[in-house]
Design an enzyme around this catalytic site. Structure first.
Site, PDB file in Angstrom:
ATOM      1  CG  HIS A   1      -1.885  -1.012   1.389  1.00 57.72           C
ATOM      2  ND1 HIS A   1      -1.794  -2.015   2.308  1.00 57.72           N
ATOM      3  CD2 HIS A   1      -3.049  -1.220   0.719  1.00 57.72           C
ATOM      4  CE1 HIS A   1      -2.846  -2.811   2.209  1.00 57.72           C
ATOM      5  NE2 HIS A   1      -3.617  -2.353   1.250  1.00 57.72           N
TER       6      HIS A   1
ATOM      7  N   GLY B   1      -3.106  -1.646  -7.021  1.00 57.24           N
ATOM      8  CA  GLY B   1      -2.019  -2.609  -7.168  1.00 57.24           C
ATOM      9  C   GLY B   1      -2.314  -3.641  -8.247  1.00 57.24           C
TER      10      GLY B   1
END
Ligand code: PAF
Length: 281
Positions: free
Chosen positions: A37, A149
């Site tokens: 993250h 992602g």
């Protein structure tokens, strides 16, 4: 870094930002932040003037037998870990703020082609839950760019398609998967693994890498490759959900065994569902 819980408050803050002609990069998360993250957040800072991170464990994307209640909620730890990065606003609403009726939305965003493939087979409501909450968050934040992602490759593909299909004026930026030293893709769910399962989990990336190598060396029998990978996973104690070699744009079986492929994989290890993928350029 301002922590904001209410939709109207974040909207007011961002109105001021936009009035100053500043651009906004948005990183939606469910919290329990790890290095993966933080890489999204770092890249967000390079893409726009202002960075907004949302932390919201979205009930709409968990099936009835899934880990919504036990999903790690670590807001203070997350705030601490973001201090080293440029994060201007953390939007951390509670579930009533996003779903005021308490029964989720009756309006949903669903990709009718992609949501039932791959992970959608064993998680039938997941991608509709994700697309719906991301659409809501996009409408609240109105970012210029949003960062996701590549670890969640199918999710990223569905978000890109949603932005395209629904004409969101938002650029989607995908970030390469961040891995532990032994190759395991970083994920909040890795914390569920026992020490010995944690070691075993490294096989996922090894198996994906082997498959990639075999394709690069010219093997074209994808059914065989998928079966071999499944066997290797089973032999190492995984319950295989799927191993699929597909075209990276359509997520469908590739017509030509050439470039633009992605190998998608999902497997359970003592009840913990792990996903990963590897892209072949
Ligand atoms: O990838 C996630 O963490 C979630 O699916 C997302 C995109 C934040 C939506 O809840």
């Amino acid at each position: 870094m301002k922590i904001i819980n209410h939709i109207t408050d974040i909207q007011d803050e961002l109105k001021t930002v936009r009035f100053k002609n500043k651009t906004i990069a948005f990183v939606p998360t469910m919290g329990n932040l790890h290095q993966g993250h933080l890489e999204l957040i770092k890249q967000a800072g390079q893409l726009a003037d202002i960075v907004v991170v949302s932390i919201f464990v979205n009930p709409g994307q968990f099936g009835p037998a899934e880990d919504y209640d036990s999903y790690p909620r670590t807001l203070q730890q997350d705030i601490d870990s973001m201090q080293a990065y440029q994060v201007d606003f953390v939007f951390a609403p509670d579930s009533r703020e996003i779903y005021p009726e308490g029964n989720l939305n009756s309006t949903k965003v669903s990709n009718v082609d992609l949501s039932s493939l791959h992970c959608g087979q064993s998680r039938p409501i997941f991608f509709t839950g994700v697309a719906t909450v991301v659409a809501k968050l996009f409408n609240i934040i109105l970012p210029d760019v949003a960062v996701f992602g590549q670890k969640d490759f199918q999710q990223l593909t569905i978000i890109r398609q949603m932005v395209n299909d629904l004409n969101y004026p938002i650029k989607i930026h995908g970030v390469a998967t961040i891995r532990e030293k032994d190759g395991l893709a970083m994920s909040s769910r890795n914390a569920y693994l026992s020490p010995s399962d944690r070691k075993t989990a490294a096989h996922i990336y090894q198996i994906l890498s082997q498959l990639k190598q075999r394709i690069e060396l010219g093997e074209v029998n994808f059914d065989q490759l998928q079966m071999d990978a499944g066997k290797m996973l089973s032999n190492n104690g995984f319950d295989v959900d799927y191993v699929h070699i597909v075209a990276s744009d359509t997520l469908l079986p590739p017509i030509h065994a050439s470039n633009g492929l992605v190998i998608l994989l999902a497997a359970f290890l003592n009840g913990t569902r792990l996903i990963d993928n590897i892209i072949l350029e």
